[in-house]
Scaffold this motif. Sequence first.
Motif, PDB file in Angstrom:
ATOM      1  N   ASP A  84      -8.089 -20.810  -1.507  1.00  0.00           N
ATOM      2  CA  ASP A  84      -9.280 -20.487  -0.727  1.00  0.00           C
ATOM      3  C   ASP A  84      -8.956 -19.596   0.460  1.00  0.00           C
ATOM      4  N   LEU A  85      -7.688 -19.592   0.895  1.00  0.00           N
ATOM      5  CA  LEU A  85      -7.274 -18.785   2.040  1.00  0.00           C
ATOM      6  C   LEU A  85      -6.427 -17.599   1.613  1.00  0.00           C
ATOM      7  N   GLY A  86      -6.372 -17.328   0.308  1.00  0.00           N
ATOM      8  CA  GLY A  86      -5.501 -16.269  -0.186  1.00  0.00           C
ATOM      9  C   GLY A  86      -5.771 -14.925   0.438  1.00  0.00           C
ATOM     10  N   PHE A  87      -7.052 -14.601   0.688  1.00  0.00           N
ATOM     11  CA  PHE A  87      -7.394 -13.304   1.251  1.00  0.00           C
ATOM     12  C   PHE A  87      -6.863 -13.155   2.672  1.00  0.00           C
ATOM     13  N   LEU A  88      -6.702 -14.278   3.404  1.00  0.00           N
ATOM     14  CA  LEU A  88      -6.152 -14.203   4.756  1.00  0.00           C
ATOM     15  C   LEU A  88      -4.727 -13.680   4.734  1.00  0.00           C
ATOM     16  N   ALA A  89      -4.009 -13.967   3.654  1.00  0.00           N
ATOM     17  CA  ALA A  89      -2.624 -13.529   3.539  1.00  0.00           C
ATOM     18  C   ALA A  89      -2.500 -12.175   2.860  1.00  0.00           C
ATOM     19  N   GLY A  90      -3.648 -11.542   2.569  1.00  0.00           N
ATOM     20  CA  GLY A  90      -3.603 -10.215   1.990  1.00  0.00           C
ATOM     21  C   GLY A  90      -3.737 -10.173   0.490  1.00  0.00           C
ATOM     22  N   ALA A  91      -4.013 -11.300  -0.159  1.00  0.00           N
ATOM     23  CA  ALA A  91      -4.186 -11.301  -1.601  1.00  0.00           C
ATOM     24  C   ALA A  91      -5.509 -10.640  -1.966  1.00  0.00           C
ATOM     25  N   THR A  92      -5.536  -9.986  -3.116  1.00  0.00           N
ATOM     26  CA  THR A  92      -6.747  -9.320  -3.577  1.00  0.00           C
ATOM     27  C   THR A  92      -7.577 -10.276  -4.413  1.00  0.00           C
ATOM     28  N   PRO A  93      -8.874  -9.984  -4.604  1.00  0.00           N
ATOM     29  CA  PRO A  93      -9.688 -10.836  -5.478  1.00  0.00           C
ATOM     30  C   PRO A  93      -9.103 -10.959  -6.873  1.00  0.00           C
TER      31      PRO A  93
END
Length: 213
Positions: A84-93
């Motif tokens: 759920d926090l992957g985008f905070l670490a720079g992960a893409t959809p």
Amino acid sequence: MNLSLAIEGPNPQRLSRLLGIALPELPAYSVSGELDLEGQRWVFTEIQGRIGDSDLNGRLTLNTNVSPLHVSGELSSTHLDIADLGFLAGATPEEIDNNDRFVLPDTEIITDAWQGISADVSYQGDSVRAGDVPLSNVEIDFVLEDGRGQFDPVSFGFGEGSVDLTLDLDSTTNPPSGTMQVEVQRVDLDDALRNWDLADDSVGIIGGAANFG
């Protein structure tokens, strides 16, 4: 000034233009709490938030009267899914949708932006899921000053065992550098490897300590 806030939506990034600050792309969210302005300090208390299937509670303070600006807070959750926090670490959809066991971003996490902010934030989580790996009793203290971030401690339970580590990351070097100390106590390696389809009945419980960097 005191405001009672309650906000929800499909993606907080859509609020970036309204608030004039860059917000991360995240799953559907809801957050409520009390927002106070004390001089040049924004204090957000009684936070009750949800991001995707995760909950996040506590308090945050943003002090704009110092240079660099300072963020402090105490956060906790009953259940947190790292995805759920992957985008905070720079992960893409696309990386999130691949349902990988771990979300490993392509973008840099340690950047020059670390030198423009200071922070002192603690987190405690009852149950945290990193991909297929369930963790318990997670505790993280993070301090950022002069571009140098220290995670001390990072501790969590894994099955009947535990892992304790400290991280010291320096964004002022080129490339960024860091050191890590880790201590493992009674971790069943067979359970750990099973999450990567590498389980072996000959592998047992391990413990030990190591330094890296």
